[in-house]
Design a protein around this motif. Sequence first.
Motif, PDB file in Angstrom:
ATOM      1  N   CYS A   1       2.453   2.800  -2.151  1.00 44.80           N
ATOM      2  CA  CYS A   1       2.572   3.591  -3.371  1.00 44.80           C
ATOM      3  C   CYS A   1       1.276   4.281  -3.795  1.00 44.80           C
ATOM      4  O   CYS A   1       1.163   4.765  -4.902  1.00 44.80           O
ATOM      5  CB  CYS A   1       3.066   2.701  -4.515  1.00 44.80           C
ATOM      6  SG  CYS A   1       4.775   2.207  -4.276  1.00 44.80           S
ATOM      7  N   LYS A   2       0.284   4.279  -2.927  1.00 41.29           N
ATOM      8  CA  LYS A   2      -0.989   4.868  -3.327  1.00 41.29           C
ATOM      9  C   LYS A   2      -1.110   6.291  -2.803  1.00 41.29           C
ATOM     10  O   LYS A   2      -1.374   6.506  -1.638  1.00 41.29           O
ATOM     11  CB  LYS A   2      -2.131   3.998  -2.783  1.00 41.29           C
ATOM     12  CG  LYS A   2      -3.454   4.199  -3.497  1.00 41.29           C
ATOM     13  CD  LYS A   2      -4.454   3.094  -3.092  1.00 41.29           C
ATOM     14  CE  LYS A   2      -4.567   3.015  -1.574  1.00 41.29           C
ATOM     15  NZ  LYS A   2      -5.358   1.872  -1.104  1.00 41.29           N
TER      16      LYS A   2
ATOM     17  N   ILE B   1       6.333   9.123  -3.849  1.00 45.80           N
ATOM     18  CA  ILE B   1       6.365   7.692  -4.170  1.00 45.80           C
ATOM     19  C   ILE B   1       7.685   7.305  -4.847  1.00 45.80           C
ATOM     20  O   ILE B   1       8.086   6.151  -4.818  1.00 45.80           O
ATOM     21  CB  ILE B   1       5.181   7.281  -5.080  1.00 45.80           C
ATOM     22  CG1 ILE B   1       5.166   8.131  -6.357  1.00 45.80           C
ATOM     23  CG2 ILE B   1       3.858   7.433  -4.331  1.00 45.80           C
ATOM     24  CD1 ILE B   1       4.210   7.616  -7.417  1.00 45.80           C
TER      25      ILE B   1
ATOM     26  N   THR C   1      -5.132  11.699   1.244  1.00 51.09           N
ATOM     27  CA  THR C   1      -6.306  11.032   0.672  1.00 51.09           C
ATOM     28  C   THR C   1      -6.602   9.736   1.424  1.00 51.09           C
ATOM     29  O   THR C   1      -7.751   9.434   1.753  1.00 51.09           O
ATOM     30  CB  THR C   1      -6.038  10.722  -0.818  1.00 51.09           C
ATOM     31  OG1 THR C   1      -5.540  11.897  -1.444  1.00 51.09           O
ATOM     32  CG2 THR C   1      -7.298  10.272  -1.523  1.00 51.09           C
ATOM     33  N   GLN C   2      -5.544   8.983   1.690  1.00 49.27           N
ATOM     34  CA  GLN C   2      -5.722   7.737   2.445  1.00 49.27           C
ATOM     35  C   GLN C   2      -6.252   8.025   3.845  1.00 49.27           C
ATOM     36  O   GLN C   2      -7.174   7.358   4.330  1.00 49.27           O
ATOM     37  CB  GLN C   2      -4.383   6.992   2.543  1.00 49.27           C
ATOM     38  CG  GLN C   2      -3.879   6.476   1.205  1.00 49.27           C
ATOM     39  CD  GLN C   2      -2.511   5.797   1.349  1.00 49.27           C
ATOM     40  OE1 GLN C   2      -2.414   4.707   1.888  1.00 49.27           O
ATOM     41  NE2 GLN C   2      -1.480   6.454   0.867  1.00 49.27           N
TER      42      GLN C   2
ATOM     43  N   GLY D   1       0.789  -1.234   0.000  1.00 49.90           N
ATOM     44  CA  GLY D   1       0.000   0.000   0.000  1.00 49.90           C
ATOM     45  C   GLY D   1       0.806   1.259   0.000  1.00 49.90           C
ATOM     46  O   GLY D   1       0.266   2.356  -0.014  1.00 49.90           O
TER      47      GLY D   1
ATOM     48  N   GLU E   1      -0.175  13.265  -7.929  1.00 47.83           N
ATOM     49  CA  GLU E   1       0.220  12.001  -8.566  1.00 47.83           C
ATOM     50  C   GLU E   1       1.404  11.340  -7.870  1.00 47.83           C
ATOM     51  O   GLU E   1       1.588  10.135  -7.926  1.00 47.83           O
ATOM     52  CB  GLU E   1       0.581  12.234 -10.046  1.00 47.83           C
ATOM     53  CG  GLU E   1      -0.603  12.636 -10.909  1.00 47.83           C
ATOM     54  CD  GLU E   1      -1.726  11.614 -10.820  1.00 47.83           C
ATOM     55  OE1 GLU E   1      -1.443  10.414 -11.015  1.00 47.83           O
ATOM     56  OE2 GLU E   1      -2.878  12.013 -10.524  1.00 47.83           O
TER      57      GLU E   1
ATOM     58  N   ASP F   1       2.412  12.336  -4.606  1.00 50.43           N
ATOM     59  CA  ASP F   1       2.347  12.690  -3.181  1.00 50.43           C
ATOM     60  C   ASP F   1       3.526  13.574  -2.767  1.00 50.43           C
ATOM     61  O   ASP F   1       4.191  13.318  -1.756  1.00 50.43           O
ATOM     62  CB  ASP F   1       2.245  11.457  -2.276  1.00 50.43           C
ATOM     63  CG  ASP F   1       1.633  11.848  -0.913  1.00 50.43           C
ATOM     64  OD1 ASP F   1       1.269  13.018  -0.729  1.00 50.43           O
ATOM     65  OD2 ASP F   1       1.534  10.966  -0.041  1.00 50.43           O
TER      66      ASP F   1
ATOM     67  N   THR G   1      -2.592  10.083  -2.091  1.00 49.87           N
ATOM     68  CA  THR G   1      -1.620  10.679  -1.211  1.00 49.87           C
ATOM     69  C   THR G   1      -1.871  10.206   0.219  1.00 49.87           C
ATOM     70  O   THR G   1      -2.922   9.625   0.493  1.00 49.87           O
ATOM     71  CB  THR G   1      -1.730  12.226  -1.232  1.00 49.87           C
ATOM     72  OG1 THR G   1      -2.990  12.602  -0.640  1.00 49.87           O
ATOM     73  CG2 THR G   1      -1.661  12.776  -2.633  1.00 49.87           C
ATOM     74  N   GLN G   2      -0.910  10.512   1.108  1.00 50.83           N
ATOM     75  CA  GLN G   2      -1.142  10.178   2.516  1.00 50.83           C
ATOM     76  C   GLN G   2      -2.427  10.836   3.004  1.00 50.83           C
ATOM     77  O   GLN G   2      -3.189  10.263   3.777  1.00 50.83           O
ATOM     78  CB  GLN G   2       0.051  10.652   3.363  1.00 50.83           C
ATOM     79  CG  GLN G   2       1.362   9.930   3.076  1.00 50.83           C
ATOM     80  CD  GLN G   2       1.314   8.448   3.413  1.00 50.83           C
ATOM     81  OE1 GLN G   2       0.681   8.027   4.389  1.00 50.83           O
ATOM     82  NE2 GLN G   2       1.960   7.634   2.579  1.00 50.83           N
TER      83      GLN G   2
ATOM     84  N   SER H   1      -1.789   4.029   6.576  1.00 49.70           N
ATOM     85  CA  SER H   1      -0.750   3.570   5.656  1.00 49.70           C
ATOM     86  C   SER H   1       0.456   3.077   6.452  1.00 49.70           C
ATOM     87  O   SER H   1       0.603   3.386   7.634  1.00 49.70           O
ATOM     88  CB  SER H   1      -0.317   4.727   4.754  1.00 49.70           C
ATOM     89  OG  SER H   1       0.322   5.716   5.551  1.00 49.70           O
TER      90      SER H   1
END
Lengths: 512, 512
Positions: A87-88, A133, A93-94, A85, A300, A302, A90-91, A101
């Motif tokens: 690489c997804k 990332i 957004t998560q 996880g 794109e 982060d 942004t921090q 994360s």
Amino acid sequence: MSLESCPKHKNDSAKPSLMPVFEGSRKVYKPGVIFPELRVPVREISLDSGQRSLQLYDVTGAYTDPAANLDLRAGLPPLRRSWAGGCKPTQMTQALAGVISPEMEFVALREGLTPDFVRKEVAEGRAIIPANINHPECEPMAIGRNFLVKINSNIGNSALSSSVEEELEKMLWSIRWGGDTVMDLSTGKNIHATRERIIRNCPVPVGTVPIYQALEKVGGRVEDLSWPVYRDTLIEQCEQGVDYFTVHAGLLKALVPAARKRKTGIVSRGGSILAKWTQIHNQENFLYTNFEKICELLKEYDVAFSLGDGLRPGSTFDANDEAQFGELKVLGELTKTAWKHGVQIMIEGPGHVPLNKIKENMDRQLELCHNAPFYTLGPLVIDVGAGRDHITSAIGAAMIGWLGTAMLCYVTPKEHLSLPNKDDVKEGIIVHKMAALAADLAKGHPMAIAWNNAMSEARYAFRWEDQYALSLDPQTARRYREESFPKDGTSNRCCTMCGPDFCAMKITQEIK
Amino acid sequence: MSLESCPKHKNDSAKPSLMPVFEGSRKVYKPGVIFPELRVPVREISLDSGQRSLQLYDVTGAYTDPAANLDLRAGLPPLRRSWAGGCKPTQMTQALAGVISPEMEFVALREGLTPDFVRKEVAEGRAIIPANINHPECEPMAIGRNFLVKINSNIGNSALSSSVEEELEKMLWSIRWGGDTVMDLSTGKNIHATRERIIRNCPVPVGTVPIYQALEKVGGRVEDLSWPVYRDTLIEQCEQGVDYFTVHAGLLKALVPAARKRKTGIVSRGGSILAKWTQIHNQENFLYTNFEKICELLKEYDVAFSLGDGLRPGSTFDANDEAQFGELKVLGELTKTAWKHGVQIMIEGPGHVPLNKIKENMDRQLELCHNAPFYTLGPLVIDVGAGRDHITSAIGAAMIGWLGTAMLCYVTPKEHLSLPNKDDVKEGIIVHKMAALAADLAKGHPMAIAWNNAMSEARYAFRWEDQYALSLDPQTARRYREESFPKDGTSNRCCTMCGPDFCAMKITQEIK
């Protein structure tokens, strides 16, 4: 490389590390709970002949790990690449989606907090975890006022000075003394290559001011700067792995006249470039007009914003003026735009500010910028400290850190005079670490309290080795005492300040 | 002597002074108005190729006067001996009687105030002018919160280190960098002779802690200390010309148990001696029981009290505790006793105090001690700064100075480790001068504002010579820039920090 090698130190490993662990310390790792693959680094100091120990935050990465396989040409291992996880973007957004994360748990373990507290702080924009990332070598850290106060050190060449290898050395030297992030402010030759060497070997977030490289690309002609050139530069640096960008998007054309009333005009390099551009073209700052496009790009990868204070005061006379606070208001508006895109953001602050005007800076920043983290340069509390402005800066930094600033940008003894060398970087880092720790202690942070108390107990018990190990610069502390201490077997229970008969602590213990 | 000699400097005199005036500066004198014989020293900095000038407070005495006839063996000329009325103790008694003394006018001219304002501050106990009638070499100065913030430097040997000549050199070195008073804390050999050399050559007030010499007189046996031994020591030092005495009269027997709860017990040398004495004899502190007798003595010579804080905290953990504030309350009572006798008094303060506990120190001191001047050691805002505790001290000192502390006792880089050498004394002085100036600026003192603004203007105009002259350490500032600046004729309108193309101030000026 001129890295110190340490063929023998105290963590009983056969293999030497590239950077010696501080004396009395060893590197240990804490495993993750949610993500068991995490190995969170800690510096553990052995005290009282091994009877107890103290764990401190550690930013030195694999360099102080004797088991690490280090190669400065190949770069550090890409730590985060293997994290599930990781690489997804942004921090933020998560965090907003309720996802914890690996980066958040890593930060939680470093800071002694729960992962969900970290998630909440990131979700609400009160903290950022700058972690491109494409910088998998980076050990995640947080910048926010409910975390330990961090410090940044600036490195980078100028047209008049320095080489790629020198800058790499400065980066390593900077983390050796505790720099939490590094900004590469190169404006001279080989900007791309210098940055590549730094990022691939850097275990802490790397920040840049992309307008510097954009200006180099147009041959130094401010009038030739344009959105396409800047955008391409952003993409280049996003791809390379820069973790945060200083973007002077708040310096509106209409704010420039207010800076003309000042004693020292505009002292931000990026700020002066953008101000000049708006005046030449009689157009609005293109970083402001293209801000949403920048957000889309940063999202794109982060990459976090560090919104630049192009109109920060460069003299105590100019502090808290119309130009400065006018820009801060714009930065507050841009903060909301960045958050709309899920892009992490912090706000840069001054500069030169007398002690009596520091609190207003913090209060206004929190209010206008909706609790986004504040990242200040100093502030320097007087203007006449040339040659020791790291100290005039540390004074203001300690105070504003206590009041809620999340990260302090270091200033070196050479500020206002020339580029720092390695010794200057060390001095700048250590005095700002002191300022950050003073702030943490005043805020009641348990780690700061434990560290200071361990020193006081070691001092009262005349445990000199422990005092060296607990100080911010063990070698210097040891040298100062040992240089002057007689080798004739005089009691260890004193120092040359008072001599054996006038030691207050010794006398006090006789009373007990 | 290792005093620097300066065969040629800029004040156009044929005769060299013993101590070179800072570059770009010359010594001038302001005459008295009420007392025309006064010659009040000022350091005048020539700026902008002589188009303007700035006058700064000057503590260097005759040493920077090329016209002075100096002989370190004979001592300084007894300046105050010729002043009408200069020998009638005390300044406070005169002030209360409405009399303006030569000392008061001297102070007024130094500080840019009216003589009657000075008189009123002294009369009301808010300021002191420490000036023993037997130290006629001293140039009068004031310590009070409505004056410039002053700094003290401690010198003096210990049993393990230093000689008479070394201490004299440290005193001269200390005033060279701006120390406003000097405390001779010698505890080793030749205490009397060391002090004599210092006082006779010292243009600033000299303070001591007489209990140190009293203890030497009884062979270091605390139990043998007694009022007669102490009284004789006071008389000896009053006769010699000491201007203020640290007296630990507030450390009552009943307060000692409270210090047992601490992490670092008692860290004041004098405090620990008195605490031990009260416990051995199971009697009240003899400095407390004989306080009125001490007042009667000090009054004869106009020696000022510096009431010692024997229970100051030696760690941030111990700050603001029962022991510390219990003693402060007693110091407040003793303040009224001293004033009853017309004896001038200031109050010593901590120590180690975290930033969030500094304000309470100042507030309580003003309240409990009836606005008598506060004189603090730092405070150091963290405990782990060994090797750079001059900086942890300067951080706290700047803040408490801003809040109203009148004098800051310097701390050197060797604090907690060993006795300072000359370099350490210089560092300690300069960083505490910075702290004092930061406090003055935050308090809005016109001299502090003018000084800082002059620097900012010189910086914006790229007047490098003026920037050196205006900095606290001109030689270091010059060296830092010149070491790195290319000798190839590159424009003077930049430094190596940013290079010629990235200088924000230069770009800003192009906009205008």
